[in-house]
Every structure is written in C-alpha cells, then in structure tokens.
Design an enzyme around this catalytic site. Structure first.
Site, PDB file in Angstrom:
ATOM      1  N   ARG A 121      37.060  20.906 -13.532  1.00 30.15           N
ATOM      2  CA  ARG A 121      37.604  19.585 -13.203  1.00 30.15           C
ATOM      3  C   ARG A 121      39.079  19.632 -12.808  1.00 30.15           C
ATOM      4  NH1 ARG A 121      35.836  14.677 -17.042  1.00 30.15           N
ATOM      5  NH2 ARG A 121      33.855  15.008 -15.991  1.00 30.15           N
ATOM      6  N   SER A 137      32.742  15.451 -24.416  1.00 25.11           N
ATOM      7  CA  SER A 137      33.485  14.549 -25.311  1.00 25.11           C
ATOM      8  C   SER A 137      32.539  13.750 -26.193  1.00 25.11           C
ATOM      9  CB  SER A 137      34.380  13.609 -24.511  1.00 25.11           C
ATOM     10  OG  SER A 137      33.711  13.157 -23.377  1.00 25.11           O
TER      11      SER A 137
HETATM   12  C1  SIN Z   1      31.666  11.708 -15.501  1.00 27.85           C
HETATM   13  O1  SIN Z   1      30.599  11.136 -15.600  1.00 27.85           O
HETATM   14  O2  SIN Z   1      32.055  12.223 -14.459  1.00 27.85           O
HETATM   15  C2  SIN Z   1      32.580  11.759 -16.674  1.00 27.85           C
HETATM   16  C3  SIN Z   1      31.973  12.533 -17.747  1.00 27.85           C
HETATM   17  C4  SIN Z   1      33.032  13.063 -18.631  1.00 27.85           C
HETATM   18  O3  SIN Z   1      34.216  12.788 -18.442  1.00 27.85           O
HETATM   19  O4  SIN Z   1      32.680  13.818 -19.540  1.00 27.85           O
END
Ligand code: SIN
Length: 509
Positions: free
Chosen positions: A275, A374
């Site tokens: 990410r 999370s």
């Molecule tokens: C998302 O659905 O892209 C967010 C999921 C996350 O932040 O764990």
C-alpha cells in the site's frame, strides 16, 4: 471484587468485542455519539484477513504480514494474529454476519494488495463494516453484563494517585465534568486520520486515545507510521469515501489522465504492490498534475451496483458512473500503525489501562499494515483483552485530580491539519517536519496542550527522529532504509524534549 465496571471508551469493533468477551464482569461502554455509529469500523469496506481458503494457511498469512511491515512486524504477534483471525471470523459468522460463500460452501474471498492469496472474508462486496457493526450492536444489546452510555464524550483519563489510570473523565454538558472510576479502563478510540486535511476516518478521530495515555506516561510506539490509502475517491469530500483495494484485487487498474497505467513501471506487482508503494505513486501523479484514476470499467463494469454498492453509491452521488468512467483518486490518511505500546492482551505500561485496536501498537503492522489486518487484529486483541479482564481480580485505583482538558479551536485545527498533510504526509523531510513542530508549538502557546497537538507532536517528533525511509514513512532527504529496522518508542516528556532540541538546536542532555 470491586463492583466498579470495566470502562470501554469507543464503540468500534475492538471495543465491542472486548466488552462482549469480558463477561461476566460488568462493563460500561462510553461512546461520544450514537452507539456504534461513529466508528471507523462501520466504514470498512474490504473485510477481515484470515487464511480461510483451501490454498492458504496461517503461516502464509503471517509471512505476508511480516513482509509488508518492512522489518518492524513482531513475527510472533503476526503468527498469533494470523492463527487467531480464523476463529474470530467464524465467531462473527455465528453472530449473524453474512460472510460470502460459494454455492459449495467454500469461502468467497477477495484478494488485496501484498497478500499472496485471496484471503479477505467479505460481506456483500464492500459492506463488511456495516454488517459487522450491526451484528455487534445486537450482541451487546443482548448482553446482560454490558451497559452503554451514548453521547458521553470522554475528555481524558482519571489519573490514579501515585501512578496509573483510575477511570475516565466525561463531558457532562456545559462546564461540568464527571469522573467515572473503573476497575480497568480500555481505550478503543480508533485512529487519528482527523489530524490530516484528507482522511477516510471519521474526522473526530484525532488521536485522543494516544494523547490521553501519553499524558499518563504511556509509551507510544512507532508513532511516525501513518498509512495513506492510495485510492480515496477524490471528489472534494472530507472524509473521503474509499474505493476499496478489493477493486484492484478484481483487476481494476490505475491510470493517468491520458489513460496510461503507471504502476507496472514501478513495481512487479503493479496495482497490488504494498500500500505504501501505491500511495506514493498516486501522490506523485496527483502532485505532478498527471492525475490518478482507478479504472474498473473492464474488471467490474456492469456488475458494479451489486458487487461494490458503497463505492458505486459514493461515485454516483458525485456524478461519476464507475461502469463507464474512471474514478479520480488521491491518497488519504487511513490508518495509524503506531499507537500506545501494548501486548496482544491490550496491556499497556500504565497500571489499570488497556488499549485495543487501532489506538494500540502491538507490533502487528510494523511500518505498513497489510490490508484488512486491522479488523483481524481488533478481533483477536479485543477477545484476548476481554478474557484477560474477565479473569483479572482487582479493585479500582484511588484517583487523583485530572488535568483540565483543552479543545483546539476550529481555525487552529484546520491549520494543524493542513500542516500535517503538507509535512507529515505521504512524503516528509527535515525542513518540513521542523516547520510542523514550530506550528504545533505556536498553537500550543496560543491554546494550551490540546489532545490533537499532543498526538501530532508525537508523530512529528518520531518522523523527525527516523532518518531513513521505511514502509509508510518516506523521507525524501533519507530515501534509503537503514540496515537495521528499529521500532521507535516515545513518551510525551521525551517528545517535548526532542522538539525543543530540534527547533533550538540545543544539545541532548
Ligand atoms: C480497503 O478496503 O481498501 C481498506 C481495507 C483496509 O484498510 O484494511
């Protein structure tokens, strides 16, 4: 045993799960607004990471977690998280959360960035958060040992005589403050995206839990690691609606304003790179004017309204039809990997004080949280903390006089948010971070030591002290990672001292 309740502050997944698991001990949940309705959990789209697929196992999940965390994940915590999340997802399913399965009963799982497998248990495409919160609210309403007090904003912790936490202080309206003693206090206050100009969090999440604990001497770990979600929908709204990473898992691609993909040149996993890598790429696209758009026309297309309802609704409300046009995106503050140093049972270094979920830092996420870990951590920790509290004997601590709390005025909060985004955002450098500390200090002189300033200062000092780039912390003046990965640990006293030294250049004592 004391008849005083365990006080849980916050009504997201971690707090509610801890409260349910503390039975039969009496629990009082305090929530600033309506019960369960102002938490980041409710806005979660992706789901819960758990090794539920036939091709998967907890060892692989833990290995991906460690790899994404860029050297700062505690491998033992990752193992326990990965092993525990499977049972936790099944427990939620027993409570009525309608996770998706194929006709033959196998789990229908999404793939998200940096996961080696499809591993995200999802509900109705992108509606996991709402479904989970609805089920937890129903469970809490049925639980005899839990009382909920809504519209009871906590303004700080009640210090114990000597040291420790004796409970909380609640805003009782007007100028009145009410002190509530607890047998133990559990902070489940979520993150701090509200310290930034653009966030996917409820904007009231401004790091209060971290600030309250720091005032009582708690150690704050890895404060500098703030995760920016690469694909917040860029339609001039704050908080920004999310375009879930699961869209990229389905094959949606990132393109510039001319329609050219920019991720394949930057990382072998392209749109499914970790990410932080994707967030920096999108940030640079936006800064350079080349633009960033998520193109799901081919990957999702006509099925958008059913398969990604929340994203579809947010786009259509902004007159963007994601079946026919790419979605404009920008990075937004999304998740705090750092937080109050705690073990997996939520125990902090402060007597009587527990912290669960995003407000805590257990070492599960390191420098870069793996998507959908999370909610997994909140469940595993929430259950463990609740069970630890249920079996712990113990009376409440004698309380001392609480500090007066200071609330930052709206203009000062806006100034802080702009400065945090400019200087402690996706990219940082020494000059900007020093300027940010100067602004924090100026606001502090003007308004007093407000919680938002305490949380911001902890981030700024830790970011200034980390002279390297690692995961979500990218220093343009130190773009390489140091040979050895080390967690940062700060107390509020330390952060004040560091800040003074940084700005005045005075030597460390
Ligand atoms: C998302 O659905 O892209 C967010 C999921 C996350 O932040 O764990």
């Amino acid at each position: 045993m004391s008849s005083r309740p365990i006080i849980v502050v916050g009504s997201g997944i971690a707090g509610l799960w801890a409260a349910l698991h503390a039975a039969p001990a009496p629990v009082l949940i305090l929530t600033a607004g309506a019960f369960g309705r102002q938490s980041a959990t409710e806005w979660a789209q992706g789901g819960i990471a758990a090794a539920l697929g036939d091709d998967d196992d907890p060892g692989q999940h833990a290995a991906d977690t460690v790899a994404a965390g860029a050297g700062l994940v505690d491998p033992d915590v990752a193992r326990r998280l990965a092993a525990g999340s499977i049972d936790q997802v099944r427990a939620l399913e027993r409570l009525g959360v309608g996770f998706e399965h194929f006709a033959d009963g196998r789990w229908a799982l999404s793939r998200e960035a940096a996961h080696g497998r499809a591993r995200i248990a999802r509900v109705g495409g992108d509606r996991a958060g709402t479904a989970i919160i609805d089920a937890l609210i129903r469970a809490v309403e049925r639980a005899d040992h839990v009382t909920v007090r809504e519209h009871a904003p906590v303004t700080g912790l009640l210090p114990a005589a000597g040291d420790g936490c004796a409970g909380v202080v609640v805003d009782a309206g007007g100028d009145r403050r009410e002190s509530l003693s607890a047998r133990a206090t559990v902070l489940a206050t979520g993150g701090l995206g509200g310290l930034y100009a653009l966030t996917t969090n409820p904007p009231g999440n401004q790091g209060q839990g971290v600030a309250w604990a720091a005032r009582l001497g708690a150690v704050v770990r890895d404060a500098e690691f703030v995760q920016f979600h690469p694909t917040a929908i860029d339609i001039g709204r704050n908080p920004a609606p999310l375009a879930t990473e699961a869209l990229r898992g389905e094959g949606a691609v990132l393109i510039d304003r001319r329609g050219k993909r920019f991720m394949p040149a930057l990382h072998p996993d392209a749109e499914l790179a970790p990410r932080d890598v994707v967030a920096r790429a999108v940030h640079r696209q936006v800064q350079s004017g080349e633009g960033a758009y998520l193109d799901a026309r081919e990957a999702v297309g006509a099925s958008f309204p059913e398969s990604f309802q929340a994203v579809f609704r947010a786009c259509m409300a902004a007159s963007i039809d994601p079946r026919r046009e790419p979605i404009p995106v920008a990075p937004a503050a999304h998740y705090h990997m750092g937080g109050i140093a705690a073990d997996l049972d939520g125990r902090t270094g402060v007597r009587g004080l527990f912290a669960v979920g995003e407000v805590s830092c257990t070492g599960a996420h390191g420098a870069n949280r793996l998507a959908s870990n999370s909610l997994a951590e909140a469940l595993v920790m929430g259950a463990r903390a609740g069970q630890a509290l249920a079996s712990a004997a113990g009376g409440s601590l004698r309380s001392a006089e609480p500090e007066r709390s200071v609330v930052l005025s709206q203009p000062s909060l806006e100034r802080l948010r702009a400065a945090m985004s400019a200087h402690a955002g996706v990219e940082r450098d020494e000059k900007g971070l020093a300027a940010l500390l100067g602004i924090i200090e100026e606001l502090e002189r003007k308004e007093g030591l407000a919680d938002a300033l305490v949380a911001a200062r902890l981030i700024a000092v830790a970011a200034l002290e980390r002279r390297e780039s690692r995961g979500a912390h990218f220093r343009t003046d130190y773009p390489e990672s140091a040979a050895e990965a080390r967690s940062s640990r700060l107390t509020l006293d330390g952060a004040c001292r560091d800040r003074a030294e940084r700005i005045t250049g005075s030597p460390r004592s």
